[in-house]
Design a protein around this motif. Structure first.
Motif, mmCIF file in Angstrom:
data_model
loop_
_atom_site.group_PDB
_atom_site.id
_atom_site.type_symbol
_atom_site.label_atom_id
_atom_site.label_comp_id
_atom_site.label_asym_id
_atom_site.label_seq_id
_atom_site.Cartn_x
_atom_site.Cartn_y
_atom_site.Cartn_z
ATOM 1 N N TRP A 66 0.842 -1.193 0.000
ATOM 2 C CA TRP A 66 0.000 0.000 0.000
ATOM 3 C C TRP A 66 0.881 1.247 0.000
ATOM 4 O O TRP A 66 1.890 1.311 0.702
ATOM 5 N N TRP A 101 0.214 4.813 1.020
ATOM 6 C CA TRP A 101 -0.811 5.625 1.661
ATOM 7 C C TRP A 101 -0.604 7.114 1.440
ATOM 8 O O TRP A 101 -1.541 7.896 1.603
ATOM 9 N N PHE A 103 -1.243 -0.417 -4.239
ATOM 10 C CA PHE A 103 -2.551 0.124 -3.876
ATOM 11 C C PHE A 103 -2.365 1.558 -3.411
ATOM 12 O O PHE A 103 -1.652 1.817 -2.429
ATOM 13 N N VAL A 163 -7.086 2.406 -3.157
ATOM 14 C CA VAL A 163 -7.490 1.839 -1.877
ATOM 15 C C VAL A 163 -8.177 2.926 -1.063
ATOM 16 O O VAL A 163 -7.730 4.065 -1.007
ATOM 17 N N HIS A 220 2.562 -4.486 4.450
ATOM 18 C CA HIS A 220 2.268 -3.142 4.937
ATOM 19 C C HIS A 220 3.567 -2.466 5.368
ATOM 20 O O HIS A 220 4.373 -3.054 6.069
#
Length: 534
Positions: free
Chosen positions: A205, A207, A232, A265, A496
């Protein structure tokens, strides 16, 4: 605070509101950290007072199981001895004609469901050949045995069990030959039965949108070097539209040329509420408009939702209702997106009827799922993933297994028990309460129950996260990619905070809340208990 002190007027140190399922709980747990030798509270948890559920857990794949198996000699002629040694299990057989041998019982463990496995036995034998068979619990060993072991061991291909809710009840049998013989077992392990199948897919991911907006080439190089095949992205939405849509299209195209798919996401616990769903639907509409307006190579490969509704304050009051809301939210978001979506789930979700019902409800509208199996021991990861890999095989849903690599602080959990006086007071207001922590004991009042400090538990973050230990993570990635292919539904790993040295690339969104959501607060032998259990 390490004990109860006595003063006339206790000083309020901290308080928090919490949902309470029972009016007078016997225990309260305060979760926090330690700073300069001082306990710093962060959250409160009220464990269920009901009896703890005893659940069988799956045997881990790729580990020596001898210490987990109970050896029980059998045979009417009593010609078998089984003795534990420092390096394994020694089986000695005398001469005889009646069936005899040793049953290796799985006890509180069950065989992994829906997995294609083989049993690999290593040891050193002398005399005639021993036999190896897999039988249903209580059944007789076949004659002849399913496979004969040579002087160094052997392997037995196991038929995959059906991916049902009832774990298979099986056990191993080591059969004695008719003549005198001995076998020193060194290891018994479950290994993938599909060695030719290889799944090396890995994703992560991103973010922080600023990373790929400001340094797209560097993020691209990092993704390639990290051997990713999927990313993502959390997108910025401004005035109802995807912000920086041109830069997003260029970045998605960059990754596509490298064989790396880009997905959007979205995730917030509040999305499982009425107000939050409205906000989520507006964001989905904006991403949908970007998809329609973009050329094929610039389009996102899908949309994922990481909605941790169990972090909502009302979850403890009515988990069934919250899981139902979660399912309705996923259905509505998939409908708005116009195709199935991906979901991220906690490993313990299927342990409850409400969680399993929610997954059944969303099955028609999900394309794949990612289970957060945040542990660093390989056997624990395979055990936590097993229910989901079996579910995915049964339902035809690809399953990715997620690991944690970000920084986690050491957590301290302090448990308080009901008492006449205590440094913790619980004031009820309907099904909600205020928990107040004081400097020293206070007396229970008509409107407040008292709780006294009982014990402290420290949660080792190294059990949950690889903490950016690159070598340890690389070894785990290789082992899990080899082992998890035993399940047809396995679709690779997700990591992650993949590279913490590149803060802003894969850095974690949140720290302590996510760690709590995926920490079962149980011993390693009871990995599948829900977070609400102490």
């Amino acid at each position: 605070m390490t004990g109860e002190m006595e003063h006339d007027e206790p000083i309020l140190l901290w308080s928090s509101r919490v949902a309470v399922a029972t009016p007078a709980p016997s225990r309260i747990v305060i979760e926090g950290s330690e700073s300069d030798g001082r306990f710093v509270p962060h959250a409160v948890r009220i464990p269920d007072d009901g009896p703890a559920q005893t659940m069988k857990v799956p045997l881990p794949v790729g580990e020596n199981l001898l210490d987990r198996l109970h050896a029980r000699p059998f045979g009417s002629e009593e010609r078998v001895e089984a003795e534990r040694s420092q390096d394994g299990l020694v089986i000695r057989c005398g001469e005889g004609t009646a069936p005899a041998g040793v049953v290796l019982e799985t006890g509180s463990f069950h065989f992994p469901r829906a997995a294609h496995l083989r049993l690999v036995v290593a040891g050193l034998g002398s005399g005639e050949q021993f036999g190896l068979s897999l039988v249903e619990r209580g059944g007789d060993a076949p004659s002849p045995p399913q496979v004969l072991l040579d002087a160094k061991g052997g392997s037995l291909k196991l038929p995959p069990s059906r991916p049902t809710d009832v774990p298979p009840s099986r056990q191993f049998v080591i059969s004695c030959p008719s003549g005198q013989a001995s076998l020193r077992l060194k290891s018994v392990a479950l290994e993938p039965g599909l060695p030719s199948r290889q799944i090396s897919n890995t994703g992560t991911w991103l973010w922080r949108a600023d990373a790929w907006l400001q340094r797209p080439a560097k993020v691209e190089q990092w993704a390639v070097a990290s051997q990713l095949d999927r990313t993502f992205l959390q997108l910025k939405i401004d005035k109802g539209e995807v912000a920086h849509s041109t830069a997003l299209a260029e970045f998605v195209t960059r990754l596509d040329r490298r064989g790396i798919s880009a997905h959007a996401v979205e995730g917030d616990p509040a999305m499982a509420t009425a107000d939050g769903l409205g906000h989520a639907l507006r964001r989905v509409a904006a991403i949908r408009r970007y998809q329609i307006a973009s050329p094929p190579r610039a389009r996102l490969a899908g949309l994922q939702f990481d909605i941790e509704s169990y972090l909502l304050s009302d979850f403890a009051l009515d988990p069934t209702a919250i899981w139902a809301q979660w399912a309705e939210t996923i259905q509505a978001l998939s409908s708005a997106w116009g195709e199935p979506v991906s979901v991220v789930v906690p490993f313990w979700m299927l342990d409850s009827e409400a969680g399993a019902a929610a997954m059944a409800a969303v099955r028609p509208v999900i394309s794949n799922l990612t289970v957060m199996a945040y542990r660093t021991e390989i056997g624990q990861v395979t055990a936590l993933s097993e229910p989901w890999l079996a579910w995915g095989t049964l339902n035809g849903v690809p399953v990715s297994v997620a690991l944690e690599n970000g920084p986690l602080g050491a957590e301290v959990h302090r448990t308080f028990l009901r008492a006449e006086t205590g440094s913790l007071l619980l004031s009820m207001a309907g099904r909600r309460a205020t928990v107040s922590l004081f400097s020293h004991p206070a007396v229970a009042r008509q409107d407040a129950l008292a709780y006294a400090f009982h014990h402290e538990t420290r949660v080792n973050p190294a059990r949950i996260s690889f903490m950016n230990n690159r070598d340890k993570l690389a070894v785990a990635r290789a082992k899990l990619a080899r082992l998890l292919v035993a399940w047809p539904s396995f679709d690779g790993l997700m990591i992650h905070a993949l590279d913490e040295t590149h803060r802003g690339f894969g850095g974690p969104r949140i720290l302590l809340p996510e760690a709590r959501a995926n920490e079962p607060q149980a011993s390693d032998s009871d990995l599948r208990r829900r977070p609400a259990a102490d």
